[in-house]
Design an enzyme around this catalytic site. Structure first.
Site, PDB file in Angstrom:
ATOM      1  CG  ASP A   1      -1.976   0.969   1.281  1.00 45.06           C
ATOM      2  OD1 ASP A   1      -2.394   1.414   0.198  1.00 45.06           O
ATOM      3  OD2 ASP A   1      -2.440   1.313   2.391  1.00 45.06           O
TER       4      ASP A   1
ATOM      5  CD  GLU B   1      -2.213   8.330  -4.507  1.00 42.94           C
ATOM      6  OE1 GLU B   1      -2.102   7.256  -3.885  1.00 42.94           O
ATOM      7  OE2 GLU B   1      -2.310   9.445  -3.950  1.00 42.94           O
TER       8      GLU B   1
ATOM      9  CG  HIS C   1      -6.255   4.854  -1.544  1.00 40.95           C
ATOM     10  ND1 HIS C   1      -5.171   4.323  -0.890  1.00 40.95           N
ATOM     11  CD2 HIS C   1      -6.158   4.438  -2.828  1.00 40.95           C
ATOM     12  CE1 HIS C   1      -4.448   3.627  -1.756  1.00 40.95           C
ATOM     13  NE2 HIS C   1      -5.015   3.678  -2.944  1.00 40.95           N
ATOM     14  N   GLY C   2      -9.080   5.506   1.580  1.00 37.78           N
ATOM     15  CA  GLY C   2      -9.782   6.213   2.659  1.00 37.78           C
ATOM     16  C   GLY C   2     -11.205   5.715   2.849  1.00 37.78           C
ATOM     17  N   GLY C   3     -11.390   4.378   2.779  1.00 38.15           N
ATOM     18  CA  GLY C   3     -12.740   3.792   2.857  1.00 38.15           C
ATOM     19  C   GLY C   3     -13.423   3.929   4.205  1.00 38.15           C
TER      20      GLY C   3
ATOM     21  CG  ASN D   1      -5.192   0.923   7.848  1.00 38.89           C
ATOM     22  OD1 ASN D   1      -5.272   0.077   8.735  1.00 38.89           O
ATOM     23  ND2 ASN D   1      -4.104   1.636   7.661  1.00 38.89           N
ATOM     24  CB  THR D   2      -8.891   4.338  10.046  1.00 37.29           C
ATOM     25  OG1 THR D   2      -7.765   4.896   9.363  1.00 37.29           O
ATOM     26  CG2 THR D   2      -9.052   5.018  11.381  1.00 37.29           C
TER      27      THR D   2
HETATM   28  P1  13P Z   1      -8.616   4.433   5.880  1.00 41.97           P
HETATM   29  O1  13P Z   1      -7.579   4.256   6.931  1.00 41.97           O
HETATM   30  O2  13P Z   1      -9.204   5.775   5.891  1.00 41.97           O
HETATM   31  O3  13P Z   1      -9.629   3.346   5.912  1.00 41.97           O
HETATM   32  O4  13P Z   1      -7.858   4.332   4.470  1.00 41.97           O
HETATM   33  C1  13P Z   1      -7.224   3.160   4.095  1.00 41.97           C
HETATM   34  C2  13P Z   1      -6.456   3.312   2.856  1.00 41.97           C
HETATM   35  O5  13P Z   1      -6.821   4.050   1.970  1.00 41.97           O
HETATM   36  C3  13P Z   1      -5.243   2.518   2.682  1.00 41.97           C
HETATM   37  O6  13P Z   1      -4.498   2.919   1.598  1.00 41.97           O
END
Ligand code: 13P
Length: 287
Positions: free
Chosen positions: A84, A135, A207-209, A231-232
């Site tokens: 990633d 990207e 990204h940033g799901g 991820n978060t």
């Molecule tokens: P989040 O941490 O906001 O879920 O984003 C994960 C991500 O985009 C990993 O590349």
């Protein structure tokens, strides 16, 4: 089954659903995600940031752990092991370590240099059978020390990178790593539609799901997003469940302090989050 992400993402794009990339941090995370993917009969992508790779004693340790777990847990659904936000050097390290997919994040470079480095990696990944994510634009927020200002991608630059033959493309559309601030204006569907039109069949990556409302996720998928990174949200659900276990004093009862018991609620919480996301993304039963 460890595979590149190419086929699973092309199927997702054609079938109008998305495959989840769930980032891993340790053994518990990896096991939880693999078992859930198998249970849901869903393809899955295990994301590894460079920071998490370092924490887990290097990319080789991670690749060996994932391959051995796939074997010992009898995981038959397609699994891609993906770097990633890789640096140029990180990409080569993961190719050598046995990853099946990499992301080269060339967004900090001027577009000409992003193109040049991505082009080189397309060739290497093709030779070795790996999938490659590129990207354009930048994902806002911070992830493991990688900080982005959240700049929407230029659709023409997206086409330029897509035409190099990458497998999937992450385009900045106002998305942010980590929690979204209260005043977040939402995803730029205008940018996404314009990028989608330019890149045709290329699977797009969101990204940033974490914390994106369901209706926005569904709309993004309808506009060509075939991979969504989370991820978060797994970290938050893991932390809340372990906190509750300790606050309820369960670690003080009998052998409740045994790490296998203490971390178990966290593992279950990750599994619940992954299940929920797979259902929302539409990847259940698509293995
Ligand atoms: P989040 O941490 O906001 O879920 O984003 C994960 C991500 O985009 C990993 O590349």
């Amino acid at each position: 089954m460890l595979v590149s992400a190419s086929e699973m993402l092309q199927k997702a794009k054609a079938g109008h659903y998305a495959v989840g990339q769930f980032n891993i941090n340790n053994l518990e995370w990896t096991k939880a995600i693999l078992l859930t993917a198998q249970e849901m009969q869903s393809p899955v992508i295990l994301g590894v940031s460079e920071g998490a790779g370092k924490y887990m004693c290097g990319f080789k340790t991670v690749a060996d752990m994932v391959k051995n777990m796939i074997d010992s847990l009898k995981i038959t659904v397609p699994v891609a092991l993906h770097l990633d936000h890789g640096t140029y050097e990180g990409c080569y390290a993961c190719i050598d370590a046995g990853f099946s997919s990499i992301m080269f994040d060339g967004s900090p470079y001027p577009i000409a240099e992003n193109v040049e480095k991505t082009k080189e990696l397309v060739k290497v990944c093709r030779e070795k059978g790996l999938s490659l994510e590129a990207e354009v634009g930048a994902i806002g927020g911070e992830e493991d020390g990688v900080v982005g200002m959240g700049e929407c991608a230029d659709p023409n630059e997206c086409k330029q990178i897509a035409d190099l033959g990458v497998t999937m493309l992450a385009a900045g559309i106002g998305n942010i790593h980590g929690k979204y601030p209260a005043n977040w204006p939402g995803l730029s569907f205008e940018t996404l539609a314009a990028v989608s039109e330019k890149v045709g069949k290329m699977p797009l990556v969101l990204h940033g799901g974490t914390g994106i409302p369901e209706d926005m996720i569904k709309k993004a998928i309808s506009l060509g997003v075939s991979k969504i990174n989370v991820n978060t949200e797994c970290q938050l659900s893991f932390a809340a469940a372990v906190r509750a276990y300790i606050e309820e004093g369960k670690d003080l009862v009998g052998k409740g302090f045994d790490p296998r018991k203490l971390l178990a609620p966290g593992v279950e919480a990750i599994r619940a989050t992954v299940r929920e996301k797979m259902e929302l993304f539409g990847s259940v039963g698509k293995a």
